[in-house]
Motif scaffolding. Structure first.
Motif, mmCIF file in Angstrom:
data_model
loop_
_atom_site.group_PDB
_atom_site.id
_atom_site.type_symbol
_atom_site.label_atom_id
_atom_site.label_comp_id
_atom_site.label_asym_id
_atom_site.label_seq_id
_atom_site.Cartn_x
_atom_site.Cartn_y
_atom_site.Cartn_z
ATOM 1 N N ARG B 40 0.815 -1.208 0.000
ATOM 2 C CA ARG B 40 0.000 0.000 0.000
ATOM 3 C C ARG B 40 0.857 1.269 0.000
ATOM 4 O O ARG B 40 0.521 2.254 -0.642
ATOM 5 N N PHE B 150 -0.524 0.240 -9.204
ATOM 6 C CA PHE B 150 -1.610 -0.532 -8.598
ATOM 7 C C PHE B 150 -1.894 -1.799 -9.402
ATOM 8 O O PHE B 150 -2.002 -2.896 -8.862
ATOM 9 N N MET B 226 3.091 14.217 -6.625
ATOM 10 C CA MET B 226 1.977 15.141 -6.852
ATOM 11 C C MET B 226 1.336 14.772 -8.191
ATOM 12 O O MET B 226 2.026 14.319 -9.096
ATOM 13 N N ASN B 253 -3.657 8.795 -19.864
ATOM 14 C CA ASN B 253 -4.924 9.526 -19.703
ATOM 15 C C ASN B 253 -4.722 11.030 -19.500
ATOM 16 O O ASN B 253 -5.666 11.756 -19.219
ATOM 17 N N ILE B 255 -2.976 12.659 -17.195
ATOM 18 C CA ILE B 255 -2.590 13.077 -15.851
ATOM 19 C C ILE B 255 -1.066 13.226 -15.771
ATOM 20 O O ILE B 255 -0.349 12.391 -16.297
ATOM 21 N N ILE B 258 4.255 14.044 -10.724
ATOM 22 C CA ILE B 258 5.487 14.717 -10.371
ATOM 23 C C ILE B 258 6.075 14.052 -9.129
ATOM 24 O O ILE B 258 5.409 13.949 -8.101
ATOM 25 N N ARG B 301 -3.719 16.333 -5.979
ATOM 26 C CA ARG B 301 -3.488 15.316 -4.961
ATOM 27 C C ARG B 301 -1.995 15.180 -4.754
ATOM 28 O O ARG B 301 -1.213 15.219 -5.704
ATOM 29 N N ALA B 302 -1.600 15.022 -3.516
ATOM 30 C CA ALA B 302 -0.199 14.722 -3.229
ATOM 31 C C ALA B 302 -0.191 13.657 -2.146
ATOM 32 O O ALA B 302 -1.122 13.578 -1.354
ATOM 33 N N TRP B 303 0.804 12.801 -2.172
ATOM 34 C CA TRP B 303 0.902 11.814 -1.092
ATOM 35 C C TRP B 303 2.348 11.405 -0.898
ATOM 36 O O TRP B 303 3.163 11.526 -1.809
#
Ligand SMILES: Cc1cc2nc3c(=O)[nH]c(=O)nc-3n(C[C@H](O)[C@H](O)[C@H](O)COP(=O)(O)OP(=O)(O)OC[C@H]3O[C@@H](n4cnc5c(N)ncnc54)[C@H](O)[C@@H]3O)c2cc1C
Ligand SMILES: Cc1cc2nc3c(=O)[nH]c(=O)nc-3n(C[C@H](O)[C@H](O)[C@H](O)COP(=O)(O)OP(=O)(O)OC[C@H]3O[C@@H](n4cnc5c(N)ncnc54)[C@H](O)[C@@H]3O)c2cc1C
Lengths: 483, 383
Positions: B40, B150, B226, B253, B255, B258, B301-303
């Motif tokens: 994950r 994924f 990002m 697609n 997107i 970064i 979105r950033a993670w």
């Protein structure tokens, strides 16, 4: 963690407390803390104080006295709160959207006028309120379908009244309020389809005696109903199997009423199935949440003072559970008193003394909730067997069918659905489909929803231009720890 | 569940799953334990870069084998993993950068690797039309690409299961004992038993190592990504830079992703990570400097993930130091995605053939100690 650094944390030049949201909860919280000389920054993405219920209250009073009268005493109440905040030392920054909160040490990131900034307070009060629940019925994404609350917001902020024929559908106290406000404003209402049924009334009846302890809410509800009937607005209750139809734009609402099928032709459909806590920030921070079964929503786990699972981080108002404006304001005061005492500005006994009235009042107002929440139960109809073609995630246009297929293919968590079919990956960051998706998984797998969980909400909770991030301004000194 | 197996693998990320595929293919009974759903924080949420360009020479023999496996990934794991051979670029912004690229190319030639080539200013613009005007050239690897993390992780796990491996998810290994020549592995609700243990615990690999008596220096880091909403297509290859931290790509697609190794904050014990926007400020500036078209792009979105980082940025691959029936493959230091297909195969060889078909000495856990590397042939195989 280190102890408070040099100087008095209550006077932290950045802000001892950052309050996010200037609805009743945020305004009451800011004011209560400022009274004790604690430095407070109040941030709200809206251009004026007021939050949802008191949206734009000062301007409306000044510039549109007719609308001000129309919106009623509950709305006008907000002006007093706003006046008190204005007269205090609270540093209020309007048009400021918070997009990330960091812990250890605490930091609040927000953008105002295209400028990204960072504040390092000692404590944070999240008072970001509620949002309308999304109700994914077939056709809900057609142009011409919107939230009844959103229509009300337009009325409050700019006096805009929808043109053409308007149908209203759903349930909940706000539904009738908006219907009444719009009809009195001269809007052409073709009918109000209530999803509340006789069975709901029967289920709610035993809770009535308790609710009588806050009978003003019941009187208001009945008053709205009579007012609508007097004005000849068609009220249809027990509506089932609703769908919005139309060729490229909304044309009619079709539903079953008893054994009949009813079609309401209209130009605009206002849907409303109650409001749910806006948990984007509390989720983004990874705070603990719990499922509230009576209304089918998530709320952060809070202590009686409103403190979350992270020390120094509080939630006040509808963001912590839907209790309405009066309770929201009391919760704001209560959270602030706890922080002010924690910062050493008042003693525990002084805090308790000051908080007592708020606790008492709040308790009184909460009496009505079990009945309201039962009577206006969550719209399970929309989730029980959503038609395959119904769009669930608007941003990425993911349908109920695609979600069911992904669940069948082994995606058993909201996050794996995100990865598999990109639901919740759009600009709204899952705000609109999060609840639906958890509910659908829970039903499909017959698994309790608290085991299913929710999307992992990533920051920034609103889209952030790269150039704004590149120019991020970091104010002041790192915060003193809240311990 | 029968809790006895020939091999127990700790960690169902890419490396654990890959090893399970190859070990199960040899007819051995494998149980893969994971404290969560597997990968994950890393395998399933990384940048998906499949890159040989600019890799450490010690890793290249493995990376080259992996590259040819990626070309047949569908035959290996039953899904194409979203793999796309887009090419990778390492951009030079000035003469000093160009000199570094030339040095690298010389080294590659000397070592006999020919996957990298130098391209000039004009050629660079053919590969990346939107690149900033000051960029002077780049190193290119045409056969590099990217895949969907994924999809890849799911495909590897599914393949392991279809080969007969058992996946025991939500089983956190809390203790490891040895009794009568067998490892007894304790999770919160079960005991598992096997003569051979394989540690593929990623950023937690040092903890599992410690449970079997091996000390391996590892820190957990939180590389950050990002993402933008879909943008009109403007870039095919994955882009990095010589003197700045950057990993930049556009998915099919539209997107834009970064990365670049900017780190967030993490709590390894709870798995909680936080993005550090003060650090990302620089990342945003780098992207705008190199691709001005990105100036008004939005981050939706950033993670921050969690990855195991060794002191020399090379993974730990090899036999245990204190017990010959323990093996390690962890600490991939933010570039283990590409290597996943091959390392699993080498682990199966190491365990059952007594040696790996590609050189893995540089990755031995012994390199951090004054310990001689144990000869794999002396390993006692009780299976
Ligand atoms: C559309 C709508 C209309 C409503 N109308 C009524 C009504 O007429 N009468 C009634 O009794 N109840 C109404 N409610 C119910 C209402 O939620 C409560 O009665 C009351 O407003 C709750 O107060 P609060 O202080 O908790 O939050 P709110 O009043 O909702 O205030 C929250 C504030 O937080 C701000 N905010 C949210 N996120 C961020 C962020 N990330 N950064 C910065 N600021 C942020 C919002 O702009 C908002 O001003 C309405 C709710 C909604 C959703
Ligand atoms: C943001 C980010 C971007 C990256 N980009 C790239 C890239 O572009 N290209 C590239 O090649 N690499 C990249 N990487 C690195 C790559 O993702 C990793 O090297 C690779 O996925 C490591 O796989 P793994 O199986 O070793 O670890 P993981 O995927 O972390 O799997 C380890 C598993 O072990 C489990 N585990 C740990 N302790 C226990 C225990 N006690 N009990 C049970 N289970 C346990 C964990 O739950 C986890 O599932 C990136 C990494 C990150 C975080």
């Amino acid at each position: 963690m280190t102890g408070p650094r040099a100087g008095n944390p209550a006077k932290n030049p950045d802000a001892a407390i950052v309050v996010i949201g200037s609805g009743p909860a945020g305004m009451a919280a800011s004011h209560a803390a400022a009274e004790y000389g604690v430095s407070v920054v109040l941030l709200d993405e809206q251009p004026a104080l007021g939050g949802q219920i008191y949206r734009n209250v000062e301007m409306t009073k000044r510039e549109r006295p007719d609308d001000y009268d129309l919106l009623g005493v509950d709305y006008q109440e907000g002006r007093h709160l706003a006046d008190r905040v204005k007269a205090s030392a609270v540093r209020y920054i309007c048009g400021a959207t918070v997009w990330n909160i960091e812990t250890d040490p605490l930091a609040v990131y927000y953008s105002v006028n295209g400028q990204a900034r960072k504040l390092a307070p000692t404590a944070v009060i999240i008072a970001t309120g509620a949002m309308e629940r999304s109700v994914p019925i077939p056709g809900w994404t057609l142009p011409g379908v919107m939230g009844a609350g959103a229509a009300q917001v337009m009325l409050k902020s700019s006096g805009m009244i929808p043109e053409g024929r308007v149908a209203i559908a759903g349930a909940g106290p706000l539904l009738l309020l908006v219907a009444d406000q719009l009809s009195r404003a001269g809007c052409n209402l073709v009918g109000v389809a209530e999803t509340t049924s006789y069975a709901d009334y029967i289920r709610a009846a035993p809770l009535l005696p308790r609710a009588m302890r806050a009978s003003s809410y019941l009187k208001k509800g009945l008053g709205l109903r009579f007012s609508l009937m007097r004005r000849g607005v068609r009220l249809l209750s027990g509506a089932k199997n609703m769908r919005a139809e139309g060729d490229r734009k909304f044309e009619r609402l079709v539903f079953n009423c008893g054994r009949r099928e009813v079609a309401l032709d209209a130009d605009l459909l206002l849907m409303h199935e109650g409001v749910v806590p806006n948990v984007q920030l509390s989720r983004q921070m990874g705070l603990e949440h719990e499922w509230y079964d009576r209304q089918d929503y998530w709320r952060p786990v809070l202590s009686k003072w409103g403190e979350t699972s992270r020390k120094g981080v509080f939630v006040a108002g509808d963001g912590g559970g839907i209790d309405g404006a009066t309770v929201a304001a009391h919760n704001g005061t209560i959270a602030s008193l706890k922080i002010v005492q924690h910062l050493g500005c008042i003693s525990e006994s002084e805090r308790n003394r000051r908080a007592e009235k708020s606790f008492r009042e709040k308790k009184k107002h909460e009496q009505v909730r079990p009945m309201l929440d039962t009577l206006f139960g969550p719209p399970r109809y929309a989730f029980q067997s959503p038609a395959r073609e119904t769009i669930i995630c608007r941003c990425s246009e993911v349908t109920a069918g695609e979600i069911s297929d992904a669940i069948a293919a082994g995606c058993h968590t909201p996050d794996s659905l995100k990865s598999k079919c990109r639901s919740g990956m759009g600009a709204c960051q899952g705000r609109m489909c999060g609840l639906s998706v958890s509910t659908i998984i829970s039903r499909a797998l017959e698994m309790p929803i608290d085991q299913v969980g929710y999307y992992n909400i990533r920051s920034p909770i609103i889209p952030l231009p790269l150039c704004e991030l590149a120019a991020l301004e970091e104010e002041g000194t790192p915060s003193s720890a809240y311990e | 569940m029968n809790n006895k197996a020939d091999v127990i693998i700790v960690g169902a990320g890419l490396h654990g799953s890959s090893a399970a595929i190859h070990i199960a293919a040899r007819g051995r009974r494998v149980i893969v334990l994971d404290k969560g759903v597997g990968g994950r924080h890393s395998s399933a949420s990384n940048a998906g870069g499949v890159r040989r360009l600019w890799r450490h020479p010690d890793e290249l023999p493995l990376a080259c084998e992996a590259a040819s496996m990626w070309n047949h990934i569908e035959e290996i794991v039953g899904d194409n993993c979203g793999y796309r051979q887009s090419g990778h670029l390492k951009i030079a912004e000035n003469k000093t950068d160009i000199a570094k690229l030339e040095d690298r190319l010389t080294t590659m030639k000397q070592l006999g690797f020919d996957h990298e080539e130098l391209i000039d200013r004009d050629e660079l613009r053919k590969w990346a039309p939107e690149v900033a005007s000051h960029c002077a050239g780049a190193l290119l690897c045409r056969e590099d690409g990217f895949a969907s993390p994924f999809r890849t992780t799911s495909a590897f796990q599914n393949k392991a299961v279809s080969n007969g491996a058992e996946l025991a998810l939500n089983q956190a290994v809390a203790g490891i004992d040895k009794k009568a020549g067998s490892w007894i592995i304790q999770t919160q609700d079960h005991l598992f038993e096997a003569p051979i243990l394989l540690n593929c615990a990623g950023a937690w690999g040092d903890k599992i190592a410690e449970m079997i008596g091996d000390t391996v220096p590892l820190s957990a880091v939180a590389p950050t990504m990002m993402v933008t909403p879909p943008m009109p297509r403007f870039l095919e290859p994955v882009v990095g830079a010589v003197s700045r931290k950057l990993s930049f790509k556009q998915a099919p697609n539209g997107i834009v992703l970064i990365g670049g190794g900017y780190r967030g904050k993490l709590d390894r014990d709870t798995g909680f990570t936080q993005v550090d926007y003060s650090a990302l400020k620089l990342s945003a500036q780098t992207v705008i400097d190199l691709f001005p078209i990105m100036k008004n792009a939005q981050v939706v979105r950033a993670w921050s993930g969690i990855e195991g980082q060794t002191p020399d940025s090379l993974p730990v691959i090899g036999q245990g130091l204190s017990d010959a029936n323990a093996y390690h493959a962890f600490g991939f230091s933010s570039h283990g995605f590409q290597l996943a297909p091959v390392v699993g195969k080498l682990m199966a060889e190491l365990i059952y053939d007594g040696a790996s078909s590609l050189p893995i000495e540089p990755f031995s856990p012994a390199r951090f100690h004054d310990v001689e590397i144990r000869n794999p042939e002396t390993a006692q195989l009780s299976a």
